[in-house]
Design an enzyme around this catalytic site. Structure first.
Site, short mmCIF file in Angstrom:
data_model
loop_
_atom_site.label_atom_id
_atom_site.label_comp_id
_atom_site.label_asym_id
_atom_site.label_seq_id
_atom_site.Cartn_x
_atom_site.Cartn_y
_atom_site.Cartn_z
N HIS A 20 14.80 13.95 21.52
CA HIS A 20 15.32 13.35 22.75
C HIS A 20 15.16 14.32 23.92
CE1 HIS A 20 18.98 12.18 25.27
NE2 HIS A 20 18.26 11.08 25.24
N HIS A 58 14.67 13.07 33.58
CA HIS A 58 15.61 12.05 33.12
C HIS A 58 15.88 11.02 34.22
CE1 HIS A 58 18.81 9.98 31.23
NE2 HIS A 58 19.75 10.49 31.98
#
Length: 331
Positions: A15, A57
């Site tokens: 991740h 992100h």
């Protein structure tokens, strides 16, 4: 890379890289993730002003770069509405790639991962192409196929400002030889319409992300009244299977928590998704107690064991070494 529903080995998706050990979305985080055994690395993709896909992100980058300390960019600070929320900061779409390359990454949650702050100011913001180059080089070096798992961030927003993410994503993937349903790539999105559109343009595997609250932003824009809760029903999953090959689900959708953070009984989501022919990838596993359910404080391994026992096909994790160790029991 075997990814069938019958494959007893869940894939380990790093991740944002091995983000428990290095600042997220940096080549250092991705490289370490591969060394720690990840099967896929996950870049979240946003666009620069000149249409280059980079890994962040969010398109607002004050939390993950040193942009605020660059006096030459002080005038770029602004406030925008992104997916219905007001955000103040610096946005990737206001910077060329050359300008982005003058910035350096920093740890997003330094209070929690102080060890990662040692890398603040040292690491560049990578492009999708640089990430692919890393993956291909490492795959050849270790003789193991490493996949990529890109997410299109805020696709409706980026399309609205003339910087749609999907065309350069497909162009880049095709140019690098990623073709067909068995290519080591998954394309993911929290929105629906862009995945439906992608399904008409590529055979690459697509993943519908599903949150435990709210609704896809493109549904808000189009007036679609469905929520994520509607999409995780048996009929909703059958609809998803018409355009996607997998669902990427919030952990709480499979094993809900009560108000104290204690786990409740699992739902039928894995069974229902598999019945619709969909793989199930679950997010996000982290070792720190503040992210763990009450049942597994100090015991992140136990959480993996529980979810693997429920038949999930993959997990998103900040700690691919922890995940990989426990997934071997399923192999």
């Amino acid at each position: 890379m075997s990814r069938t529903l019958q494959d007893a080995s869940p894939i380990i998706i790093a991740h944002r890289g091995a983000s428990g050990y290095r600042p997220e979305h940096t080549l250092a985080a991705y490289e370490l993730a591969i060394a720690l055994g990840a099967d896929y690395i996950e870049p979240d993709l946003v666009s620069t002003k000149d249409g280059i896909l980079i890994a962040r992100h969010e398109n607002e980058i004050s939390e993950t770069t040193d942009v605020a300390s660059h006096a030459e960019f002080a005038h770029r600070q602004t406030t925008k509405i992104i997916d219905g929320e007001s955000k103040t900061g610096w946005f990737t779409e206001d910077f060329t790639l050359a300008e982005v390359k003058t910035l350096r990454a920093k740890e997003r949650i330094g209070q929690l991962r102080s060890h990662n702050t040692a890398y603040d100011g040292l690491l560049e913001i990578p492009t999708l192409q640089e990430i692919i180059d890393l993956v291909k080089g490492k795959s050849a070096e270790i003789n193991r196929a490493i996949g990529i798992y890109p997410e299109t961030k805020h696709p409706t927003y980026f399309k609205s400002i003339g910087l749609a993410l999907e065309p350069p994503l497909l162009t880049t993937l095709t140019a690098n030889g990623y073709q067909g349903a068995n290519a080591p790539v998954f394309i993911q999105s929290f929105e629906v319409s862009n995945l439906q559109d992608l399904s008409t343009k590529t055979d690459l595997p697509l993943v519908q992300l599903l949150n435990d609250s709210g609704k896809p932003y493109d549904f808000i824009v189009s007036g679609d009244e469905r929520t994520y809760a509607d999409l995780v029903t048996a009929s909703g999953l059958e609809e998803i299977a018409k355009y996607a090959q997998a669902v990427g689900i919030h952990k709480n959708l499979l094993v809900p928590r009560d108000s104290n953070g204690k786990l409740q009984s699992p739902t039928s989501l894995v069974i229902d998704a598999h019945a619709a022919g969909l793989l199930v990838h679950v997010w996000t596993f982290r070792n720190e107690d503040c992210f763990l359910p009450l049942d597994f404080q100090g015991n992140p391994q136990g959480e993996y064991e529980l979810f693997f026992s429920l038949g999930v096909d993959g997990v998103f994790t900040d700690y691919p070494d922890t995940a990989g160790y426990y997934s071997t029991f399923q192999r």
